[in-house]
Design a protein around this motif. Structure first.
Motif, PDB file in Angstrom:
ATOM      1  N   LEU A 156     -38.315  21.164 -17.668  1.00  0.00           N
ATOM      2  CA  LEU A 156     -38.099  19.855 -18.280  1.00  0.00           C
ATOM      3  C   LEU A 156     -38.888  18.814 -17.502  1.00  0.00           C
ATOM      4  N   GLU A 157     -38.964  17.622 -18.014  1.00  0.00           N
ATOM      5  CA  GLU A 157     -39.638  16.531 -17.294  1.00  0.00           C
ATOM      6  C   GLU A 157     -38.975  16.301 -15.932  1.00  0.00           C
ATOM      7  N   HIS A 158     -37.641  16.400 -15.892  1.00  0.00           N
ATOM      8  CA  HIS A 158     -36.888  16.204 -14.651  1.00  0.00           C
ATOM      9  C   HIS A 158     -35.987  17.408 -14.421  1.00  0.00           C
ATOM     10  N   GLY A 159     -36.518  18.477 -13.866  1.00  0.00           N
ATOM     11  CA  GLY A 159     -35.732  19.663 -13.559  1.00  0.00           C
ATOM     12  C   GLY A 159     -35.978  20.813 -14.517  1.00  0.00           C
ATOM     13  N   GLN A 160     -34.950  21.641 -14.666  1.00  0.00           N
ATOM     14  CA  GLN A 160     -35.041  22.829 -15.507  1.00  0.00           C
ATOM     15  C   GLN A 160     -33.771  22.979 -16.331  1.00  0.00           C
ATOM     16  N   LEU A 161     -33.886  23.748 -17.417  1.00  0.00           N
ATOM     17  CA  LEU A 161     -32.743  24.094 -18.246  1.00  0.00           C
ATOM     18  C   LEU A 161     -32.576  25.599 -18.181  1.00  0.00           C
ATOM     19  N   LEU A 162     -31.391  26.056 -17.806  1.00  0.00           N
ATOM     20  CA  LEU A 162     -31.092  27.478 -17.679  1.00  0.00           C
ATOM     21  C   LEU A 162     -30.054  27.839 -18.741  1.00  0.00           C
ATOM     22  N   ILE A 163     -30.374  28.822 -19.562  1.00  0.00           N
ATOM     23  CA  ILE A 163     -29.482  29.276 -20.626  1.00  0.00           C
ATOM     24  C   ILE A 163     -29.156  30.734 -20.338  1.00  0.00           C
ATOM     25  N   LYS A 164     -27.859  31.047 -20.227  1.00  0.00           N
ATOM     26  CA  LYS A 164     -27.426  32.410 -19.930  1.00  0.00           C
ATOM     27  C   LYS A 164     -26.586  32.947 -21.075  1.00  0.00           C
ATOM     28  N   GLY A 165     -26.691  34.255 -21.300  1.00  0.00           N
ATOM     29  CA  GLY A 165     -25.936  34.897 -22.355  1.00  0.00           C
ATOM     30  C   GLY A 165     -26.381  36.336 -22.527  1.00  0.00           C
ATOM     31  N   ASN A 166     -26.373  36.788 -23.786  1.00  0.00           N
ATOM     32  CA  ASN A 166     -26.726  38.185 -24.081  1.00  0.00           C
ATOM     33  C   ASN A 166     -27.552  38.276 -25.355  1.00  0.00           C
ATOM     34  N   ASN A 167     -28.370  39.316 -25.428  1.00  0.00           N
ATOM     35  CA  ASN A 167     -29.146  39.653 -26.629  1.00  0.00           C
ATOM     36  C   ASN A 167     -30.059  38.523 -27.108  1.00  0.00           C
ATOM     37  N   PHE A 168     -30.709  37.828 -26.184  1.00  0.00           N
ATOM     38  CA  PHE A 168     -31.581  36.710 -26.564  1.00  0.00           C
ATOM     39  C   PHE A 168     -32.852  37.193 -27.248  1.00  0.00           C
ATOM     40  N   VAL A 169     -33.222  36.478 -28.295  1.00  0.00           N
ATOM     41  CA  VAL A 169     -34.467  36.690 -29.021  1.00  0.00           C
ATOM     42  C   VAL A 169     -35.048  35.312 -29.300  1.00  0.00           C
ATOM     43  N   ILE A 170     -36.324  35.122 -29.010  1.00  0.00           N
ATOM     44  CA  ILE A 170     -36.991  33.861 -29.340  1.00  0.00           C
ATOM     45  C   ILE A 170     -37.417  33.951 -30.800  1.00  0.00           C
ATOM     46  N   LYS A 171     -36.802  33.127 -31.638  1.00  0.00           N
ATOM     47  CA  LYS A 171     -37.117  33.130 -33.069  1.00  0.00           C
ATOM     48  C   LYS A 171     -38.355  32.279 -33.354  1.00  0.00           C
ATOM     49  N   THR A 172     -38.483  31.146 -32.670  1.00  0.00           N
ATOM     50  CA  THR A 172     -39.625  30.251 -32.851  1.00  0.00           C
ATOM     51  C   THR A 172     -39.973  29.645 -31.498  1.00  0.00           C
ATOM     52  N   ILE A 173     -41.270  29.559 -31.212  1.00  0.00           N
ATOM     53  CA  ILE A 173     -41.695  28.872 -29.994  1.00  0.00           C
ATOM     54  C   ILE A 173     -42.965  28.090 -30.302  1.00  0.00           C
ATOM     55  N   MET A 174     -42.940  26.826 -29.926  1.00  0.00           N
ATOM     56  CA  MET A 174     -44.082  25.924 -30.065  1.00  0.00           C
ATOM     57  C   MET A 174     -44.258  25.207 -28.732  1.00  0.00           C
ATOM     58  N   PRO A 175     -45.318  24.424 -28.562  1.00  0.00           N
ATOM     59  CA  PRO A 175     -45.565  23.815 -27.254  1.00  0.00           C
ATOM     60  C   PRO A 175     -44.385  23.038 -26.661  1.00  0.00           C
ATOM     61  N   GLU A 176     -43.596  22.331 -27.470  1.00  0.00           N
ATOM     62  CA  GLU A 176     -42.479  21.550 -26.928  1.00  0.00           C
ATOM     63  C   GLU A 176     -41.153  21.868 -27.607  1.00  0.00           C
ATOM     64  N   GLU A 177     -41.096  22.958 -28.370  1.00  0.00           N
ATOM     65  CA  GLU A 177     -39.873  23.327 -29.088  1.00  0.00           C
ATOM     66  C   GLU A 177     -39.649  24.830 -28.984  1.00  0.00           C
ATOM     67  N   ILE A 178     -38.370  25.207 -28.954  1.00  0.00           N
ATOM     68  CA  ILE A 178     -38.027  26.626 -28.932  1.00  0.00           C
ATOM     69  C   ILE A 178     -36.697  26.824 -29.659  1.00  0.00           C
ATOM     70  N   LEU A 179     -36.614  27.893 -30.443  1.00  0.00           N
ATOM     71  CA  LEU A 179     -35.379  28.294 -31.104  1.00  0.00           C
ATOM     72  C   LEU A 179     -34.992  29.656 -30.560  1.00  0.00           C
ATOM     73  N   LEU A 180     -33.817  29.715 -29.951  1.00  0.00           N
ATOM     74  CA  LEU A 180     -33.335  30.921 -29.298  1.00  0.00           C
ATOM     75  C   LEU A 180     -32.098  31.427 -30.031  1.00  0.00           C
ATOM     76  N   GLN A 181     -32.051  32.737 -30.247  1.00  0.00           N
ATOM     77  CA  GLN A 181     -30.902  33.353 -30.914  1.00  0.00           C
ATOM     78  C   GLN A 181     -30.294  34.379 -29.982  1.00  0.00           C
ATOM     79  N   GLY A 182     -28.984  34.478 -29.986  1.00  0.00           N
ATOM     80  CA  GLY A 182     -28.254  35.435 -29.161  1.00  0.00           C
ATOM     81  C   GLY A 182     -26.854  34.909 -28.945  1.00  0.00           C
ATOM     82  N   THR A 183     -26.154  35.457 -27.962  1.00  0.00           N
ATOM     83  CA  THR A 183     -24.827  34.975 -27.604  1.00  0.00           C
ATOM     84  C   THR A 183     -24.974  34.065 -26.398  1.00  0.00           C
ATOM     85  N   ILE A 184     -24.785  32.771 -26.597  1.00  0.00           N
ATOM     86  CA  ILE A 184     -24.970  31.777 -25.540  1.00  0.00           C
ATOM     87  C   ILE A 184     -23.654  31.601 -24.792  1.00  0.00           C
TER      88      ILE A 184
END
Length: 94
Positions: free
Chosen positions: A58-86
């Protein structure tokens, strides 16, 4: 010095001109649908990915997402769609 002045100016503009804070202050916009989808806008890059953990810069730090069965459905330069159990969404300071 100039960086602090720029942040003050953006903060003032956000308050007085009723502009969205996420746009003016380089903040991420996070949209979750239950525990199965998370959509993050305004990130600075993908730092790490596994089926149990995703780390975004991120601009100021990081974002950490934890869970199970993650799949990146969409990724663009400044956007991401993540699917799984968050299970956890954490902001990590610099």
């Amino acid at each position: 010095m100039a960086k602090k002045w720029g942040e003050r100016l953006r903060s003032w503009m956000t308050k007085n001109m009723e502009l969205p804070q996420d746009v003016m202050m380089d903040l991420p916009r996070i949209t979750m649908i239950g525990q199965i989808h998370i959509y993050i806008e305004n990130h600075r890059g993908l730092l790490g990915f596994s089926d149990k953990e995703v780390r975004l810069l991120l601009e100021h730090g990081q974002l950490l997402i934890k869970g199970n069965n993650f799949v990146i459905k969409t990724i663009m330069p400044e956007e991401i769609l993540l699917q799984g159990t968050i299970e956890h969404v954490l902001f990590v300071a610099e």
